[in-house]
Design a protein around this motif. Structure first.
Motif, PDB file in Angstrom:
ATOM      1  N   THR A   1       2.886  29.822   0.520  1.00 40.13           N
ATOM      2  CA  THR A   1       3.855  29.722   1.635  1.00 40.13           C
ATOM      3  C   THR A   1       3.054  29.946   3.117  1.00 40.13           C
ATOM      4  OG1 THR A   1       5.519  30.332   0.372  1.00 40.13           O
ATOM      5  CG2 THR A   1       5.874  30.378   2.775  1.00 40.13           C
ATOM      6  N   GLN A   2       2.401  31.072   3.159  1.00 38.96           N
ATOM      7  CA  GLN A   2       1.549  31.468   4.294  1.00 38.96           C
ATOM      8  C   GLN A   2       0.313  30.386   4.618  1.00 38.96           C
ATOM      9  OE1 GLN A   2      -0.350  35.290   3.831  1.00 38.96           O
ATOM     10  NE2 GLN A   2       1.571  36.467   4.229  1.00 38.96           N
TER      11      GLN A   2
ATOM     12  N   SER B   1      -0.667  33.574  -0.840  1.00 38.06           N
ATOM     13  CA  SER B   1       0.686  33.113  -0.912  1.00 38.06           C
ATOM     14  C   SER B   1       0.493  31.757  -0.392  1.00 38.06           C
ATOM     15  CB  SER B   1       1.081  33.869   0.434  1.00 38.06           C
ATOM     16  OG  SER B   1       2.241  33.313   0.774  1.00 38.06           O
TER      17      SER B   1
ATOM     18  N   ASN C   1       6.756  24.113   0.208  1.00 34.12           N
ATOM     19  CA  ASN C   1       5.205  24.316   0.426  1.00 34.12           C
ATOM     20  C   ASN C   1       4.628  23.051   0.230  1.00 34.12           C
ATOM     21  OD1 ASN C   1       5.322  26.937   0.894  1.00 34.12           O
ATOM     22  ND2 ASN C   1       4.856  27.673  -1.205  1.00 34.12           N
TER      23      ASN C   1
ATOM     24  N   ASP D   1       9.683  27.868  -3.292  1.00 32.58           N
ATOM     25  CA  ASP D   1       8.554  27.504  -2.771  1.00 32.58           C
ATOM     26  C   ASP D   1       8.370  25.959  -2.757  1.00 32.58           C
ATOM     27  OD1 ASP D   1       7.797  30.076  -2.335  1.00 32.58           O
ATOM     28  OD2 ASP D   1       6.112  30.254  -3.579  1.00 32.58           O
TER      29      ASP D   1
ATOM     30  N   HIS E   1       3.736  37.820  -2.944  1.00 27.77           N
ATOM     31  CA  HIS E   1       3.511  39.063  -2.443  1.00 27.77           C
ATOM     32  C   HIS E   1       5.150  39.784  -2.903  1.00 27.77           C
ATOM     33  CE1 HIS E   1       0.825  37.566   1.112  1.00 27.77           C
ATOM     34  NE2 HIS E   1       0.143  37.839  -0.089  1.00 27.77           N
TER      35      HIS E   1
ATOM     36  N   ASP F   1       0.481  29.508  -8.368  1.00 23.72           N
ATOM     37  CA  ASP F   1       1.749  30.406  -8.344  1.00 23.72           C
ATOM     38  C   ASP F   1       2.470  30.412  -9.792  1.00 23.72           C
ATOM     39  OD1 ASP F   1       1.843  30.522  -5.398  1.00 23.72           O
ATOM     40  OD2 ASP F   1       3.904  30.256  -5.259  1.00 23.72           O
TER      41      ASP F   1
ATOM     42  N   SER G   1       6.702  34.771   0.732  1.00 24.84           N
ATOM     43  CA  SER G   1       5.618  34.620  -0.238  1.00 24.84           C
ATOM     44  C   SER G   1       6.393  35.237  -1.618  1.00 24.84           C
ATOM     45  CB  SER G   1       4.503  35.269   0.068  1.00 24.84           C
ATOM     46  OG  SER G   1       3.703  35.563  -1.246  1.00 24.84           O
TER      47      SER G   1
ATOM     48  N   TRP H   1       6.491  37.703   6.589  1.00 29.97           N
ATOM     49  CA  TRP H   1       5.328  37.789   5.766  1.00 29.97           C
ATOM     50  C   TRP H   1       4.843  39.145   5.815  1.00 29.97           C
ATOM     51  CZ3 TRP H   1       1.830  33.510   8.544  1.00 29.97           C
ATOM     52  CH2 TRP H   1       2.307  32.411   8.064  1.00 29.97           C
TER      53      TRP H   1
END
Length: 337
Positions: free
Chosen positions: A284-285, A282, A31, A28, A109, A196, A106, A315
């Motif tokens: 990332t999302q 998430s 991000n 990540d 997730h 996170d 993610s 996702w």
């Protein structure tokens, strides 16, 4: 379970949870720094170091998300240490696979899907071990809501900035927002660490609660857990995650500094607010959808929607696939133990 064996399993869980944080860091890393690299506000190596330091700092702030993971999704009195162990193995495997494929999925997730899958398949009454209301309110609803929010707010933020600076020379705008991006990306890195890293903290704290039979009302994250998880998140970020950085910073859309600033400020605000309410978003999302919203203000064709489609599929499939994969690992575990 024999106390000695249980203690060994607990140690293994701590090691794997820290490994998950490390993998989360390099998975990540994009991000917080993809937009910095894309807009050339910082060279890649400097961006990674900058992100690692602030990820570490953010990871030490608060424990609301850790509490959601540790006591909000599964019943502490029914879940066992092997269930947590299997969940970590499944989550790490998914992260490594998607990192190898360069997909910004993610990590959050992956971990939650694995934990729920392991708990569900561990016993015939596994479905009763899961707090389904919390799962839908704090995982499923934000999973669909946060990307839409990122897309909408990113578009509005960029539209506002474009209106504010439309009379200013492009070179001046680029110069101003290259410097401003250092602030917005730092804000994003802190919020990313805050959300996170707490997920692994929650897993370790849950394992400690189970092993030492601590009442759920006394759930907390020890200081050594916070420091260890923050350190591993920072070290993981230092390794770069270059495949995913390439996907976000170059393949999906190329960003000028003002666009990078808008995407970072938007996503950081959403993530920080969610962290205050213990919602394991998430990241990332959120950053990906914010980049899409910002890019769409140029023109819809500026976003490479074929890449976006692949990301969207990743996702949607992360939770069900990790849920089933953790169930498969539980089945394999029962064959040998």
């Amino acid at each position: 379970m024999d106390p000695t064996l249980g203690f060994l399993v607990l140690i293994l869980i701590v090691i794997l949870a820290l490994l998950f944080d490390y993998v989360n860091g390099f998975h990540d890393a994009a991000n917080a720094i993809a937009t910095l690299v894309s807009s050339k506000a910082l060279p890649p190596k400097q961006a990674v170091i900058y992100g690692a330091i602030l990820n570490f700092s953010g990871a030490l702030m608060g424990e609301e998300v850790a509490a959601t993971i540790g006591k909000g999704l599964v019943d502490q009195t029914d879940v066992t240490l092997p269930v947590i162990l299997v969940a970590l193995v499944a989550g790490i495997c998914w992260n490594v696979l998607t990192w190898y494929l360069g997909l910004p999925t993610s990590s959050s997730h992956a971990l939650m899907g694995s934990l729920l899958g392991a708990a569900f398949f561990a016993s015939p009454t596994g479905k009763d071990h899961i707090h389904w209301v919390n799962f839908f309110e704090k995982v499923i609803q934000p999973m669909f809501g946060s990307p839409l929010l990122g897309l909408m707010l990113g578009f509005l933020m960029m539209t506002f900035l474009a209106w504010m600076f439309f009379r200013v020379k492009l070179n001046t705008v680029n110069r101003v927002f290259k410097k401003s991006q250092l602030v917005s990306s730092g804000f994003l890195a802190i919020s990313h660490g805050m959300n996170d890293a707490q997920k692994s903290m929650g897993i370790i704290a849950l394992a400690l609660v189970i092993f030492y039979h601590i009442p759920a009302s006394e759930f907390s994250v020890p200081l050594w857990v916070k420091i260890a998880c923050a350190t591993m998140m920072g070290l993981g970020t230092l390794t770069g995650g270059w495949k995913i950085i390439h996907t976000l910073s170059k393949k999906m859309i190329r960003l000028q500094p003002i666009y990078g600033f808008a995407a970072e400020a938007t996503s950081a605000s959403i993530i920080l607010l969610a962290s205050q309410f213990g919602i394991p978003l998430s990241t990332t999302q959120v950053i990906s959808s914010s980049i899409m919203g910002v890019g769409a203000t140029k023109r819809l064709s500026a976003v490479k929607w074929g890449i976006v489609q692949n990301i969207l599929w990743a996702w949607v499939l992360t939770i069900p696939l990790t849920f089933l994969f953790a169930g498969l690992l539980i089945y394999v575990f029962k064959l040998f133990f």
